[in-house]
Design a protein around this motif. Structure first.
Motif, PDB file in Angstrom:
ATOM      1  N   MET A   1     -35.554 -64.977  39.537  1.00 40.46           N
ATOM      2  CA  MET A   1     -35.521 -64.959  38.083  1.00 40.46           C
ATOM      3  C   MET A   1     -35.213 -66.369  37.568  1.00 40.46           C
ATOM      4  O   MET A   1     -34.285 -67.020  38.032  1.00 40.46           O
ATOM      5  N   LEU A   2     -36.007 -66.817  36.624  1.00 43.29           N
ATOM      6  CA  LEU A   2     -35.831 -68.157  36.082  1.00 43.29           C
ATOM      7  C   LEU A   2     -34.817 -68.155  34.936  1.00 43.29           C
ATOM      8  O   LEU A   2     -34.776 -67.226  34.141  1.00 43.29           O
ATOM      9  N   THR A   3     -34.034 -69.219  34.872  1.00 39.61           N
ATOM     10  CA  THR A   3     -33.100 -69.370  33.751  1.00 39.61           C
ATOM     11  C   THR A   3     -33.854 -69.968  32.561  1.00 39.61           C
ATOM     12  O   THR A   3     -34.986 -70.443  32.705  1.00 39.61           O
ATOM     13  N   GLY A   4     -33.218 -69.969  31.404  1.00 38.87           N
ATOM     14  CA  GLY A   4     -33.834 -70.541  30.213  1.00 38.87           C
ATOM     15  C   GLY A   4     -34.142 -72.020  30.374  1.00 38.87           C
ATOM     16  O   GLY A   4     -35.179 -72.514  29.946  1.00 38.87           O
ATOM     17  N   LYS A   5     -33.223 -72.736  31.023  1.00 38.93           N
ATOM     18  CA  LYS A   5     -33.407 -74.173  31.244  1.00 38.93           C
ATOM     19  C   LYS A   5     -34.603 -74.431  32.169  1.00 38.93           C
ATOM     20  O   LYS A   5     -35.388 -75.349  31.943  1.00 38.93           O
ATOM     21  N   GLN A   6     -34.736 -73.612  33.206  1.00 41.98           N
ATOM     22  CA  GLN A   6     -35.858 -73.765  34.137  1.00 41.98           C
ATOM     23  C   GLN A   6     -37.186 -73.451  33.442  1.00 41.98           C
ATOM     24  O   GLN A   6     -38.181 -74.135  33.659  1.00 41.98           O
ATOM     25  N   LYS A   7     -37.200 -72.403  32.614  1.00 36.01           N
ATOM     26  CA  LYS A   7     -38.422 -72.066  31.877  1.00 36.01           C
ATOM     27  C   LYS A   7     -38.822 -73.190  30.931  1.00 36.01           C
ATOM     28  O   LYS A   7     -40.002 -73.527  30.802  1.00 36.01           O
ATOM     29  N   ARG A   8     -37.850 -73.784  30.261  1.00 38.12           N
ATOM     30  CA  ARG A   8     -38.121 -74.895  29.356  1.00 38.12           C
ATOM     31  C   ARG A   8     -38.723 -76.076  30.122  1.00 38.12           C
ATOM     32  O   ARG A   8     -39.675 -76.705  29.674  1.00 38.12           O
ATOM     33  N   PHE A   9     -38.155 -76.366  31.297  1.00 38.56           N
ATOM     34  CA  PHE A   9     -38.659 -77.444  32.153  1.00 38.56           C
ATOM     35  C   PHE A   9     -40.107 -77.168  32.579  1.00 38.56           C
ATOM     36  O   PHE A   9     -40.967 -78.049  32.515  1.00 38.56           O
ATOM     37  N   LEU A  10     -40.382 -75.925  33.000  1.00 40.90           N
ATOM     38  CA  LEU A  10     -41.729 -75.569  33.449  1.00 40.90           C
ATOM     39  C   LEU A  10     -42.728 -75.581  32.296  1.00 40.90           C
ATOM     40  O   LEU A  10     -43.890 -75.951  32.478  1.00 40.90           O
ATOM     41  N   ARG A  11     -42.289 -75.173  31.103  1.00 37.62           N
ATOM     42  CA  ARG A  11     -43.168 -75.221  29.937  1.00 37.62           C
ATOM     43  C   ARG A  11     -43.587 -76.657  29.637  1.00 37.62           C
ATOM     44  O   ARG A  11     -44.741 -76.922  29.304  1.00 37.62           O
ATOM     45  N   SER A  12     -42.649 -77.594  29.788  1.00 35.38           N
ATOM     46  CA  SER A  12     -42.987 -79.001  29.532  1.00 35.38           C
ATOM     47  C   SER A  12     -43.968 -79.521  30.579  1.00 35.38           C
ATOM     48  O   SER A  12     -44.855 -80.315  30.267  1.00 35.38           O
ATOM     49  N   LYS A  13     -43.818 -79.083  31.818  1.00 36.36           N
ATOM     50  CA  LYS A  13     -44.758 -79.472  32.884  1.00 36.36           C
ATOM     51  C   LYS A  13     -46.139 -78.876  32.640  1.00 36.36           C
ATOM     52  O   LYS A  13     -47.158 -79.501  32.899  1.00 36.36           O
ATOM     53  N   ALA A  14     -46.184 -77.626  32.164  1.00 36.85           N
ATOM     54  CA  ALA A  14     -47.448 -76.905  32.004  1.00 36.85           C
ATOM     55  C   ALA A  14     -48.221 -77.361  30.774  1.00 36.85           C
ATOM     56  O   ALA A  14     -49.417 -77.107  30.671  1.00 36.85           O
ATOM     57  N   HIS A  15     -47.554 -78.030  29.851  1.00 36.24           N
ATOM     58  CA  HIS A  15     -48.194 -78.427  28.598  1.00 36.24           C
ATOM     59  C   HIS A  15     -49.474 -79.222  28.839  1.00 36.24           C
ATOM     60  O   HIS A  15     -50.463 -79.052  28.130  1.00 36.24           O
ATOM     61  N   HIS A  16     -49.486 -80.075  29.841  1.00 32.38           N
ATOM     62  CA  HIS A  16     -50.623 -80.967  30.084  1.00 32.38           C
ATOM     63  C   HIS A  16     -51.689 -80.340  30.984  1.00 32.38           C
ATOM     64  O   HIS A  16     -52.727 -80.954  31.207  1.00 32.38           O
ATOM     65  N   LEU A  17     -51.445 -79.151  31.500  1.00 29.32           N
ATOM     66  CA  LEU A  17     -52.404 -78.500  32.391  1.00 29.32           C
ATOM     67  C   LEU A  17     -53.516 -77.815  31.595  1.00 29.32           C
ATOM     68  O   LEU A  17     -53.302 -77.380  30.467  1.00 29.32           O
ATOM     69  N   ASN A  18     -54.680 -77.705  32.222  1.00 37.46           N
ATOM     70  CA  ASN A  18     -55.772 -76.919  31.659  1.00 37.46           C
ATOM     71  C   ASN A  18     -55.814 -75.575  32.371  1.00 37.46           C
ATOM     72  O   ASN A  18     -55.499 -75.495  33.565  1.00 37.46           O
ATOM     73  N   PRO A  19     -56.221 -74.512  31.673  1.00 42.87           N
ATOM     74  CA  PRO A  19     -56.331 -73.205  32.343  1.00 42.87           C
ATOM     75  C   PRO A  19     -57.356 -73.261  33.480  1.00 42.87           C
ATOM     76  O   PRO A  19     -58.438 -73.825  33.313  1.00 42.87           O
ATOM     77  N   ILE A  20     -56.999 -72.698  34.642  1.00 42.16           N
ATOM     78  CA  ILE A  20     -57.932 -72.716  35.767  1.00 42.16           C
ATOM     79  C   ILE A  20     -58.555 -71.346  36.020  1.00 42.16           C
ATOM     80  O   ILE A  20     -59.465 -71.229  36.825  1.00 42.16           O
ATOM     81  N   PHE A  21     -58.066 -70.312  35.327  1.00 39.43           N
ATOM     82  CA  PHE A  21     -58.657 -68.982  35.415  1.00 39.43           C
ATOM     83  C   PHE A  21     -58.887 -68.447  34.021  1.00 39.43           C
ATOM     84  O   PHE A  21     -58.145 -68.781  33.092  1.00 39.43           O
ATOM     85  N   GLN A  22     -59.917 -67.592  33.904  1.00 41.54           N
ATOM     86  CA  GLN A  22     -60.177 -66.905  32.647  1.00 41.54           C
ATOM     87  C   GLN A  22     -60.293 -65.416  32.941  1.00 41.54           C
ATOM     88  O   GLN A  22     -60.993 -65.017  33.860  1.00 41.54           O
ATOM     89  N   VAL A  23     -59.590 -64.613  32.153  1.00 47.13           N
ATOM     90  CA  VAL A  23     -59.671 -63.161  32.279  1.00 47.13           C
ATOM     91  C   VAL A  23     -60.562 -62.673  31.156  1.00 47.13           C
ATOM     92  O   VAL A  23     -60.258 -62.878  29.976  1.00 47.13           O
ATOM     93  N   GLY A  24     -61.680 -62.039  31.525  1.00 46.49           N
ATOM     94  CA  GLY A  24     -62.648 -61.605  30.528  1.00 46.49           C
ATOM     95  C   GLY A  24     -62.792 -60.101  30.473  1.00 46.49           C
ATOM     96  O   GLY A  24     -61.835 -59.351  30.656  1.00 46.49           O
ATOM     97  N   LYS A  25     -64.013 -59.664  30.262  1.00 43.07           N
ATOM     98  CA  LYS A  25     -64.310 -58.253  30.052  1.00 43.07           C
ATOM     99  C   LYS A  25     -63.907 -57.374  31.228  1.00 43.07           C
ATOM    100  O   LYS A  25     -63.480 -56.247  31.052  1.00 43.07           O
ATOM    101  N   GLY A  26     -64.033 -57.899  32.432  1.00 42.77           N
ATOM    102  CA  GLY A  26     -63.708 -57.116  33.628  1.00 42.77           C
ATOM    103  C   GLY A  26     -62.213 -56.873  33.801  1.00 42.77           C
ATOM    104  O   GLY A  26     -61.807 -55.970  34.528  1.00 42.77           O
ATOM    105  N   GLY A  27     -61.385 -57.669  33.160  1.00 41.31           N
ATOM    106  CA  GLY A  27     -59.939 -57.516  33.304  1.00 41.31           C
ATOM    107  C   GLY A  27     -59.448 -58.073  34.626  1.00 41.31           C
ATOM    108  O   GLY A  27     -60.087 -58.919  35.242  1.00 41.31           O
ATOM    109  N   VAL A  28     -58.309 -57.567  35.079  1.00 41.64           N
ATOM    110  CA  VAL A  28     -57.691 -58.047  36.317  1.00 41.64           C
ATOM    111  C   VAL A  28     -58.093 -57.125  37.462  1.00 41.64           C
ATOM    112  O   VAL A  28     -57.983 -55.906  37.346  1.00 41.64           O
TER     113      VAL A  28
END
Length: 96
Positions: A1-28
């Protein structure tokens, strides 16, 4: 389980990433869960985009992907899901 501080850190890291998967009509499906797991092992932090034509809502998609790949849900913002899972072989991200 991630703490709030860890989530904030990961959100800042993820900001510059582009999505590498797309979920469409077929779902998961099993194949998508496997590919997400493999990508998480290689990258540790990924973004997934939920398209407009997806039949499931983004919360359901996030829950299925999180449960299937044993990852941590960092954030759902708009139609984008951010997932984190610590890599076994090549750990790059050091959490605070």
């Amino acid at each position: 389980m991630l703490t709030g501080k860890q989530k904030r850190f990961l959100r800042s890291k993820a900001h510059h990433l582009n999505p590498i998967f797309q979920v469409g009509k077929g779902g998961v499906n099993e194949n998508m869960v496997k590919q997400v797991s493999d990508a998480l092992e290689a990258r540790e932090l990924i973004k997934i985009s939920v398209l407009q034509n997806c039949e499931d809502d983004k919360d359901t998609v996030a829950a299925e992907l999180t449960e299937g790949s044993q990852a941590e849900l960092v954030q759902i913002i708009g139609n984008t899901i951010v997932l984190y899972k610590e890599s076994k072989d090549h750990k790059e991200i050091v959490l605070p």
